[in-house]
Design a protein around this motif. Structure first.
Motif, short mmCIF file in Angstrom:
data_model
loop_
_atom_site.label_atom_id
_atom_site.label_comp_id
_atom_site.label_asym_id
_atom_site.label_seq_id
_atom_site.Cartn_x
_atom_site.Cartn_y
_atom_site.Cartn_z
N GLY A 1 3.64 38.26 6.43
CA GLY A 1 2.44 37.75 6.61
C GLY A 1 2.47 36.32 7.18
O GLY A 1 3.06 36.11 8.37
N ARG A 2 1.69 35.40 6.63
CA ARG A 2 1.33 34.07 7.39
C ARG A 2 2.86 33.03 7.70
O ARG A 2 2.67 32.27 8.42
CB ARG A 2 0.57 33.19 6.31
CG ARG A 2 -0.82 34.01 6.33
CD ARG A 2 -1.84 33.41 5.31
NE ARG A 2 -2.07 31.92 5.56
CZ ARG A 2 -2.63 31.12 4.80
NH1 ARG A 2 -3.53 31.75 3.59
NH2 ARG A 2 -3.21 29.98 5.18
N GLY A 3 3.48 33.33 6.74
CA GLY A 3 4.87 32.54 6.86
C GLY A 3 4.94 31.11 6.45
O GLY A 3 5.63 30.34 7.22
N ARG A 4 4.02 30.70 5.65
CA ARG A 4 4.08 29.16 5.19
C ARG A 4 5.42 28.93 4.64
O ARG A 4 5.94 27.88 4.74
CB ARG A 4 2.87 29.19 4.19
CG ARG A 4 1.43 29.32 4.87
CD ARG A 4 0.63 29.43 3.80
NE ARG A 4 0.56 30.50 3.36
CZ ARG A 4 -0.06 31.12 2.24
NH1 ARG A 4 -1.03 30.29 1.67
NH2 ARG A 4 -0.07 32.19 1.58
N ASN A 5 6.05 29.94 3.95
CA ASN A 5 7.28 29.60 3.31
C ASN A 5 8.18 29.24 4.41
O ASN A 5 9.04 28.51 4.44
CB ASN A 5 7.87 30.52 2.19
CG ASN A 5 7.04 30.27 0.83
OD1 ASN A 5 7.38 29.23 0.18
ND2 ASN A 5 6.31 31.35 0.50
N ALA B 1 10.57 35.86 2.08
CA ALA B 1 9.54 34.88 2.19
C ALA B 1 8.14 35.38 2.42
O ALA B 1 7.75 35.46 3.66
CB ALA B 1 9.78 33.59 3.10
N GLY B 2 7.58 36.04 1.40
CA GLY B 2 6.39 36.56 1.60
C GLY B 2 6.58 38.15 2.13
O GLY B 2 5.68 38.83 3.09
N MET C 1 6.57 41.81 1.77
CA MET C 1 5.75 42.67 1.00
C MET C 1 6.06 44.22 0.81
O MET C 1 5.31 45.15 0.99
CB MET C 1 4.27 42.49 1.41
CG MET C 1 3.66 41.33 1.31
SD MET C 1 3.80 40.29 -0.35
CE MET C 1 2.63 41.39 -1.24
N ILE D 1 10.91 34.61 -3.68
CA ILE D 1 10.08 33.82 -4.24
C ILE D 1 8.82 34.66 -4.72
O ILE D 1 8.26 35.28 -3.94
CB ILE D 1 9.42 32.56 -3.51
CG1 ILE D 1 8.83 31.60 -4.35
CG2 ILE D 1 8.80 33.00 -2.32
CD1 ILE D 1 8.77 30.13 -3.71
N HIS D 2 8.67 34.35 -5.94
CA HIS D 2 7.48 35.11 -6.53
C HIS D 2 6.28 34.40 -7.00
O HIS D 2 6.35 33.38 -7.73
CB HIS D 2 7.93 36.31 -7.69
CG HIS D 2 6.92 37.12 -8.43
ND1 HIS D 2 6.58 38.06 -7.65
CD2 HIS D 2 6.20 36.93 -9.51
CE1 HIS D 2 5.51 38.88 -8.47
NE2 HIS D 2 5.49 37.99 -9.50
N PRO D 3 5.13 34.58 -6.94
CA PRO D 3 3.98 33.56 -7.23
C PRO D 3 3.41 33.73 -8.72
O PRO D 3 2.48 34.10 -9.03
CB PRO D 3 2.71 33.92 -6.16
CG PRO D 3 3.11 35.60 -6.19
CD PRO D 3 4.52 35.74 -5.93
N MET E 1 1.00 27.84 -3.55
CA MET E 1 1.63 27.64 -2.25
C MET E 1 1.87 25.91 -2.16
O MET E 1 2.90 25.58 -1.82
CB MET E 1 0.76 27.93 -1.12
CG MET E 1 1.39 27.97 0.26
SD MET E 1 3.25 28.48 0.32
CE MET E 1 2.74 30.15 0.49
N GLU F 1 5.43 26.32 -4.32
CA GLU F 1 6.46 27.26 -3.28
C GLU F 1 6.89 26.33 -2.15
O GLU F 1 8.04 26.39 -2.04
CB GLU F 1 5.57 28.14 -2.69
CG GLU F 1 5.25 29.45 -3.87
CD GLU F 1 4.90 30.87 -3.49
OE1 GLU F 1 5.31 31.11 -2.24
OE2 GLU F 1 4.42 31.48 -3.99
#
Ligand code: GRF
Length: 219
Positions: free
Chosen positions: A15-19, A92-93, A95, A113-115, A176, A180
């Motif tokens: 997804g977004r790749g913030r991590n 990293a995200g 899914m 990493i798990h939210p 996040m 995270e």
């Protein structure tokens, strides 16, 4: 004296790749002695791929929709990963649920990493679950990946108090920004420096098995 070689990091996203961005920033800042040797995605339209390309990182798309089943997709993903010879695989995200065979191939060098504050709220919709259950606290957990979904040994957790007005979107944002993007670069830095290892099915930190996950406050 020569500096020790940089750890080879493969980052797997959907997804977004913030991590991914947080990890890359920590590498650029010299906080993680590693090089990102590949960013892999199962979705060609993942926003994180755009970031990776602009940052000059090698990208690989392995679209799950092109494969007949999970085993075939995992075999293709594993082949791409093996080609990169990673020391550390960072989910990293990402899914997708991984097959046992894939997990075994990278066990001990693969983090996720798990939210949520594992073992609470495994699986999807963690923020809604925390609200539904009236949890006082919420956060995220970095753990080694084992065949048990969201069940591998935890490494580090970060948490915060849920506010009276927090809804699902606010919790997702707080997880996040408050947790995270701090705990994942820290965990990967420990791995890259050899301070964090997977030993006999457990997480070991600086030579001792971790009885409970480290916390942001310990740092
Ligand atoms: C994170 O909250 C992660 O815990 C979950 O999905 C989100 C990924 O965000 N698995 P990003 O792709 O790193 O922006």
């Amino acid at each position: 004296m020569n500096a020790p070689p940089l750890a080879r990091l493969a980052v797997v996203i959907s997804g977004r790749g913030r991590n991914l961005k947080a990890l890359h920033a920590a590498i650029v800042d010299g906080l993680i002695p590693a090089a990102i040797v590949g960013v892999l995605s199962n979705r060609a339209d993942a926003e994180g791929l755009t970031y990776a390309r602009e940052a000059g990182l090698p990208t690989f798309v392995v679209p799950h929709v092109d494969y007949a089943d999970r085993t075939a997709f995992d075999a293709a993903l594993a082949e791409t990963l093996h080609g990169l010879q990673p020391d550390i695989v960072v989910l990293a995200g990402f899914m997708r649920i991984l097959t046992d065979g894939f997990v075994r191939a990278f066990e001990g060098r693969m983090l996720n990493i798990h939210p949520s504050l594992l073992p609470r709220h495994k699986g999807l919709n963690t923020h809604a679950s925390a609200l539904r259950d009236g949890d006082a606290e919420h956060g995220a957990t970095v753990h080694f990946v084992t065949p048990q979904l969201d069940g591998g040994p935890s490494v580090i957790q970060g948490k915060f108090t849920i506010g009276a007005h927090d809804d699902v979107a606010q919790l997702a944002e707080r997880v996040m920004t408050e947790v995270e993007r701090k705990i994942y670069p820290q965990a990967v830095a420990w791995m890259a420096r050899g301070e964090l290892r997977f030993e006999q099915g457990r997480a070991a930190f600086r030579g001792r098995p971790l009885i409970e996950p480290l916390s942001l406050d310990d740092l």
